[in-house]
Design a protein around this motif. Structure first.
Motif, PDB file in Angstrom:
ATOM      1  N   LYS A 197       0.722  -1.172  -0.049  1.00  0.00           N
ATOM      2  CA  LYS A 197       0.088  -0.155  -0.040  1.00  0.00           C
ATOM      3  C   LYS A 197       0.909   1.265  -0.147  1.00  0.00           C
ATOM      4  CE  LYS A 197      -4.010  -1.972   2.419  1.00  0.00           C
ATOM      5  NZ  LYS A 197      -4.823  -2.003   3.515  1.00  0.00           N
ATOM      6  N   ASP A 225       0.800   3.907  -3.124  1.00  0.00           N
ATOM      7  CA  ASP A 225       0.566   5.373  -2.685  1.00  0.00           C
ATOM      8  C   ASP A 225       1.845   6.407  -3.216  1.00  0.00           C
ATOM      9  OD1 ASP A 225      -0.854   7.383  -1.243  1.00  0.00           O
ATOM     10  OD2 ASP A 225       0.677   7.479   0.117  1.00  0.00           O
ATOM     11  N   SER A 234      -3.210   5.304  -5.068  1.00  0.00           N
ATOM     12  CA  SER A 234      -3.658   4.756  -3.958  1.00  0.00           C
ATOM     13  C   SER A 234      -5.184   4.782  -4.073  1.00  0.00           C
ATOM     14  CB  SER A 234      -3.480   5.990  -3.061  1.00  0.00           C
ATOM     15  OG  SER A 234      -3.832   7.369  -3.382  1.00  0.00           O
ATOM     16  N   SER A 235      -5.756   5.212  -5.129  1.00  0.00           N
ATOM     17  CA  SER A 235      -7.210   5.054  -5.541  1.00  0.00           C
ATOM     18  C   SER A 235      -7.578   3.822  -6.422  1.00  0.00           C
ATOM     19  CB  SER A 235      -7.654   6.242  -6.247  1.00  0.00           C
ATOM     20  OG  SER A 235      -7.040   6.522  -7.277  1.00  0.00           O
ATOM     21  N   ARG A 236      -6.289   2.946  -6.856  1.00  0.00           N
ATOM     22  CA  ARG A 236      -6.375   1.865  -7.791  1.00  0.00           C
ATOM     23  C   ARG A 236      -6.010   0.684  -7.310  1.00  0.00           C
ATOM     24  NH1 ARG A 236      -9.401   3.822 -11.720  1.00  0.00           N
ATOM     25  NH2 ARG A 236      -8.153   2.820 -13.516  1.00  0.00           N
ATOM     26  N   HIS A 289      -8.399  -2.353  -8.067  1.00  0.00           N
ATOM     27  CA  HIS A 289      -8.875  -2.404  -9.571  1.00  0.00           C
ATOM     28  C   HIS A 289      -7.627  -3.730  -9.939  1.00  0.00           C
ATOM     29  CE1 HIS A 289     -10.385   1.408  -8.865  1.00  0.00           C
ATOM     30  NE2 HIS A 289     -10.857   1.357  -9.985  1.00  0.00           N
ATOM     31  N   GLU A 333      -0.540   3.061 -15.664  1.00  0.00           N
ATOM     32  CA  GLU A 333      -0.820   2.481 -14.364  1.00  0.00           C
ATOM     33  C   GLU A 333      -0.453   1.077 -14.070  1.00  0.00           C
ATOM     34  OE1 GLU A 333      -5.255   5.154 -13.490  1.00  0.00           O
ATOM     35  OE2 GLU A 333      -5.175   3.219 -14.367  1.00  0.00           O
TER      36      GLU A 333
END
Length: 220
Positions: free
Chosen positions: A121, A125, A130-132, A135, A144
Motif C-alpha cells: 500500500k 501510494d 492509492s485510488s487504484r 482494481h 498505471e
C-alpha cells in the motif's frame, strides 16, 4: 564497487550463438541502458544476469554473490530478495488486484501477509496509485499497469532492477513519466538499474549506454 561483474558469458540456442563472450561491469547505483538491433542478444544477457537463464560458459557475480554456483532453491531465493524485474507487457496476474499483484513477491519471500500488504500500500501510494489498489489489470491504463509492475519490483527491497523494454508498450506521455519515475526511484532507493531498450529517450537519461551487436558488446 561492482553490482554486476560478468566475464566471458556465452550462450547458444541450438546452433545459433546468441552471446559470444560478454564482459560487463556495472557499478552499484549506476543506471545503464543496453541498446542494439533486435537479435543482438540484449534480452538473453538480461535474463542471464537476472538468473532466469544460465550461460553455457563464463562467470557472473551479482551483488558480490557468485550466482552460477548457487543451487536451484538458492537461486530462487536470491532472485526474489536481490533483483526486481520490470517487463514490457507488465506481466501482472489478471485475476488479482493491483494490491495483490504487488504483495505476491513478498509472500513468496515468506514475509507476513499484514506486513506485505502494508508495504505494498505504501509503494502504490508513493507511485500515485492509492485510488487504484483494488482494481484489476484490465481496469488500469497502460501507465498505471507499469507503475504497479514497478511497485511489485520494489516490494522486496532489491538493490538491482532489471527492465526489459519497460516503455515499449507505452504512449509518449507515459514513456516520459516512466523515465522520470525510474530516475527518482534510483536516487530515492539507491538502486542499480539495467535497462534493455529501443527507446532513445530512455537511453539518453541513463548514466551509460552499452551497444550490443551480434552477441557482443561493441560500445560501452
Amino acid at each position: 564497487m561492482n553490482m554486476i561483474h560478468a566475464k566471458g558469458i556465452k550462450k547458444s540456442f541450438g546452433e545459433v550463438e546468441v552471446l559470444r563472450g560478454i564482459d560487463l561491469d556495472i557499478q552499484k547505483e549506476e543506471f545503464v541502458s543496453i541498446v542494439g538491433a533486435s537479435g543482438a542478444g540484449k534480452t538473453t544477457l538480461l535474463q542471464i544476469i537476472g538468473t532466469l537463464d544460465r550461460p553455457d560458459a563464463g562467470s557472473l557475480t551479482v551483488d558480490g554473490i557468485d550466482v552460477l554456483s548457487l543451487k536451484a532453491n538458492a537461486i530462487s531465493d536470491f532472485r526474489c530478495n536481490h533483483i526486481g524485474f520490470v517487463f514490457q507487457f507488465h506481466q501482472l496476474l489478471p485475476e488479482f488486484t493491483a494490491l495483490e499483484n504487488v504483495t505476491i513477491p513478498a509472500l513468496i519471500a515468506h514475509r507476513g501477509k499484514k506486513e506485505a500488504e502494508s508495504e505494498a500500500k505504501q509503494l502504490l501510494d508513493y507511485l500515485g496509485l492509492s485510488s487504484r489498489m483494488s482494481h484489476k489489470p484490465n481496469q488500469l491504463s497502460g501507465g498505471e499497469k507499469q507503475r504497479v509492475a514497478v511497485a511489485r519490483a520494489l516490494i522486496n527491497h532489491p538493490k538491482l532492477i532489471l527492465a526489459d523494454e519497460p516503455s515499449g508498450s507505452l504512449d509518449s506521455h507515459n514513456k516520459e513519466e516512466l523515465h522520470k519515475l525510474l530516475l527518482s526511484l534510483k536516487n530515492e532507493f539507491k538502486l542499480t538499474l539495467l535497462v534493455v531498450t529501443h527507446d532513445t529517450a530512455m537511453a539518453s537519461i541513463s548514466d551509460r549506454t552499452i551497444t550490443m551487436k551480434d552477441g557482443l558488446i561493441v560500445d560501452s
